[in-house]
Design an enzyme around this catalytic site. Structure first.
Site, PDB file in Angstrom:
ATOM      1  N   ASP A  24       0.834  -1.205   0.000  1.00 54.83           N
ATOM      2  CA  ASP A  24       0.000   0.000   0.000  1.00 54.83           C
ATOM      3  C   ASP A  24       0.867   1.252   0.000  1.00 54.83           C
ATOM      4  OD1 ASP A  24      -2.375   1.382  -0.024  1.00 54.83           O
ATOM      5  OD2 ASP A  24      -2.752   1.182   2.124  1.00 54.83           O
ATOM      6  N   GLY A  27      -0.127   5.497  -4.294  1.00 54.17           N
ATOM      7  CA  GLY A  27      -0.757   6.779  -4.639  1.00 54.17           C
ATOM      8  C   GLY A  27      -0.114   7.918  -3.866  1.00 54.17           C
ATOM      9  N   TRP A  29       2.868   7.941  -2.563  1.00 52.15           N
ATOM     10  CA  TRP A  29       4.247   8.100  -3.038  1.00 52.15           C
ATOM     11  C   TRP A  29       4.261   9.034  -4.256  1.00 52.15           C
ATOM     12  CZ3 TRP A  29       6.998   7.270  -7.508  1.00 52.15           C
ATOM     13  CH2 TRP A  29       8.392   7.130  -7.396  1.00 52.15           C
ATOM     14  N   HIS A  41       2.278   3.392  -9.023  1.00 53.51           N
ATOM     15  CA  HIS A  41       2.129   1.943  -9.220  1.00 53.51           C
ATOM     16  C   HIS A  41       3.333   1.401 -10.003  1.00 53.51           C
ATOM     17  CE1 HIS A  41      -1.778   2.303  -7.532  1.00 53.51           C
ATOM     18  NE2 HIS A  41      -2.312   2.924  -8.553  1.00 53.51           N
ATOM     19  N   SER A  69      -7.490  -5.444  -5.170  1.00 53.80           N
ATOM     20  CA  SER A  69      -8.638  -6.032  -4.472  1.00 53.80           C
ATOM     21  C   SER A  69      -9.902  -5.933  -5.334  1.00 53.80           C
ATOM     22  CB  SER A  69      -8.869  -5.305  -3.144  1.00 53.80           C
ATOM     23  OG  SER A  69      -9.363  -3.999  -3.370  1.00 53.80           O
ATOM     24  N   ARG A  75     -12.193   1.989  -8.451  1.00 53.91           N
ATOM     25  CA  ARG A  75     -11.327   3.143  -8.730  1.00 53.91           C
ATOM     26  C   ARG A  75     -11.609   3.683 -10.144  1.00 53.91           C
ATOM     27  NH1 ARG A  75      -5.507   2.463  -5.706  1.00 53.91           N
ATOM     28  NH2 ARG A  75      -6.378   1.838  -3.700  1.00 53.91           N
ATOM     29  N   LEU A 135      10.488 -20.739  -4.575  1.00 52.67           N
ATOM     30  CA  LEU A 135       9.570 -19.802  -3.910  1.00 52.67           C
ATOM     31  C   LEU A 135       8.220 -19.871  -4.610  1.00 52.67           C
ATOM     32  CD1 LEU A 135       9.098 -17.293  -1.949  1.00 52.67           C
ATOM     33  CD2 LEU A 135       9.733 -15.865  -3.910  1.00 52.67           C
ATOM     34  N   ARG A 198      -5.052  -1.664   9.065  1.00 51.28           N
ATOM     35  CA  ARG A 198      -6.228  -2.474   8.748  1.00 51.28           C
ATOM     36  C   ARG A 198      -5.875  -3.587   7.772  1.00 51.28           C
ATOM     37  NH1 ARG A 198      -7.729   2.785   6.852  1.00 51.28           N
ATOM     38  NH2 ARG A 198      -7.155   3.010   4.684  1.00 51.28           N
ATOM     39  N   SER A 200      -8.178  -4.713   5.286  1.00 50.86           N
ATOM     40  CA  SER A 200      -8.758  -4.435   3.967  1.00 50.86           C
ATOM     41  C   SER A 200      -9.178  -5.699   3.209  1.00 50.86           C
ATOM     42  CB  SER A 200      -7.802  -3.582   3.121  1.00 50.86           C
ATOM     43  OG  SER A 200      -7.518  -2.355   3.762  1.00 50.86           O
TER      44      SER A 200
HETATM   45  C1  IPE Z   1      -5.505  -2.759  -0.112  1.00 49.76           C
HETATM   46  O1  IPE Z   1      -5.148  -1.437  -0.313  1.00 49.76           O
HETATM   47  C2  IPE Z   1      -5.495  -3.477  -1.411  1.00 49.76           C
HETATM   48  C3  IPE Z   1      -4.186  -3.681  -2.024  1.00 49.76           C
HETATM   49  C4  IPE Z   1      -3.036  -3.361  -1.510  1.00 49.76           C
HETATM   50  C5  IPE Z   1      -4.219  -4.289  -3.314  1.00 49.76           C
HETATM   51  P1  IPE Z   1      -6.238  -0.293  -0.473  1.00 49.76           P
HETATM   52  O2  IPE Z   1      -5.502   0.995  -0.594  1.00 49.76           O
HETATM   53  O3  IPE Z   1      -7.200  -0.628  -1.549  1.00 49.76           O
HETATM   54  O4  IPE Z   1      -7.017  -0.377   0.932  1.00 49.76           O
HETATM   55  P2  IPE Z   1      -7.815   0.692   1.745  1.00 49.76           P
HETATM   56  O5  IPE Z   1      -8.811   1.315   0.811  1.00 49.76           O
HETATM   57  O6  IPE Z   1      -6.817   1.692   2.229  1.00 49.76           O
HETATM   58  O7  IPE Z   1      -8.423  -0.075   2.863  1.00 49.76           O
HETATM   59  C1  IPE Z   2      -1.556   0.251  -3.390  1.00 54.51           C
HETATM   60  O1  IPE Z   2      -1.393   1.621  -3.434  1.00 54.51           O
HETATM   61  C2  IPE Z   2      -1.859  -0.351  -4.743  1.00 54.51           C
HETATM   62  C3  IPE Z   2      -3.261  -0.768  -4.893  1.00 54.51           C
HETATM   63  C4  IPE Z   2      -4.165  -0.749  -3.947  1.00 54.51           C
HETATM   64  C5  IPE Z   2      -3.659  -1.218  -6.201  1.00 54.51           C
HETATM   65  P1  IPE Z   2      -2.607   2.635  -3.396  1.00 54.51           P
HETATM   66  O2  IPE Z   2      -3.002   2.956  -4.798  1.00 54.51           O
HETATM   67  O3  IPE Z   2      -3.720   2.131  -2.536  1.00 54.51           O
HETATM   68  O4  IPE Z   2      -1.922   3.896  -2.732  1.00 54.51           O
HETATM   69  P2  IPE Z   2      -2.542   4.905  -1.682  1.00 54.51           P
HETATM   70  O5  IPE Z   2      -3.097   4.101  -0.557  1.00 54.51           O
HETATM   71  O6  IPE Z   2      -3.600   5.686  -2.413  1.00 54.51           O
HETATM   72  O7  IPE Z   2      -1.380   5.762  -1.270  1.00 54.51           O
HETATM   73 MG    MG Z   3      -4.127   2.354  -0.553  1.00 51.79          MG
END
Ligand code: IPE
Ligand code: IPE
Ligand code: MG
Length: 246
Positions: A24, A27, A29, A41, A69, A75, A135, A198, A200
């Protein structure tokens, strides 16, 4: 630097056999650099390479990564397209090396929701790396734990309805055999990056007794050094599984 930590990991004893990671913070970053989210990403792919290499070095046997997820389908379309494009790019770039390093890739999730070209790519990488025994790399894509559990219940109900299964035989082990993760032991260590406290909707059943490790490091910045730090932290824990200390 990471070599020293790896030595410490080796000296400290049992390495977690199964590590699961909620990747996680891509975004945030990107936002911190005033870049569009997809570039976050993209940078996250480097961290995937790091943890795969780190797990091979440390002797972790199973690595399960939460990449996308079912909730992430909500999104904006351009972000979803970018993520699916990156998945294909990762597979195209890494498949041969993963095979050479004997990394066996499996994709866990509702693959019916993927587009044709992503679907073809994931099937190709699974076939290409099948049997890789160094692995097991599980990529959770279009994955939701509640959906996985409901699916398992449905599969068991189908068996009962067909007269092939007695409901009295359904216990925890039988249930777990219908989960995507059936071939592997439960995760020993769950890492979540970017500081969120969390789960998630990730591996709700399988994480029953996992050790949790949350780091503020954003996923694109996560290196094998961070992985070794998490493993060292894990090695200092006492896992009691409900019993008393010995
Ligand atoms: C969890 O991250 C899903 C993945 C890392 C693929 P999210 O960014 O979607 O989770 P929430 O919305 O913060 O719970
Ligand atoms: C995790 O990074 C990648 C996915 C959930 C696909 P995020 O895209 O959730 O990044 P943040 O949480 O917005 O920083
Ligand atoms: Mg996230």
């Amino acid at each position: 630097m990471s070599e020293e930590l790896l030595q410490q990991v080796r000296l400290h004893g049992a390495v977690p056999g199964h590590v699961a990671i909620i990747m996680d913070g891509n975004g945030r970053w990107a936002r911190g650099r005033r870049l569009p989210r997809p570039l976050g990403h993209h940078a996250g792919m480097g961290a995937v390479r790091e943890v795969v290499a780190g797990c091979l070095e440390a002797g972790v046997e199973v690595l399960t990564l939460f990449a996308f997820s079912q909730e992430n389908w909500q999104r904006p379309a351009p972000e979803i397209e970018a993520l699916m494009g990156l998945l294909e790019e990762y597979i195209a770039r890494e498949a041969d090396e993963l095979r050479e390093k004997r990394v066996g890739v499996r994709i866990l999730g509702d693959l019916d929701r993927l587009g044709t070209s992503a679907r073809t790519a994931v099937e190709r990488v699974m076939a290409h790396t099948a049997g890789g025994g160094a692995l097991a790399l599980n990529l959770c894509i279009s994955y939701s734990s509640r959906a996985e559990i409901a699916r398992a219940a449905r599969l068991l109900a189908d068996e009962v309805a067909a007269g092939r299964l007695d409901p009295a035989e359904i216990d925890e082990d039988r249930f777990a055999r219908e989960l995507y993760t059936a071939p592997w032991p439960d995760p020993d260590l769950l890492i979540r990056t970017s500081g969120e406290m969390r789960i998630s909707n990730f591996l709700l059943w399988q994480l029953a007794y996992a050790e949790l490790y949350v780091t503020p490091v954003l996923w694109p910045d996560f290196t094998r050094r961070n992985l070794f730090e998490a493993i060292l932290d894990y090695q200092r824990r006492e896992r009691r599984f409900g019993r008393v200390s010995v």
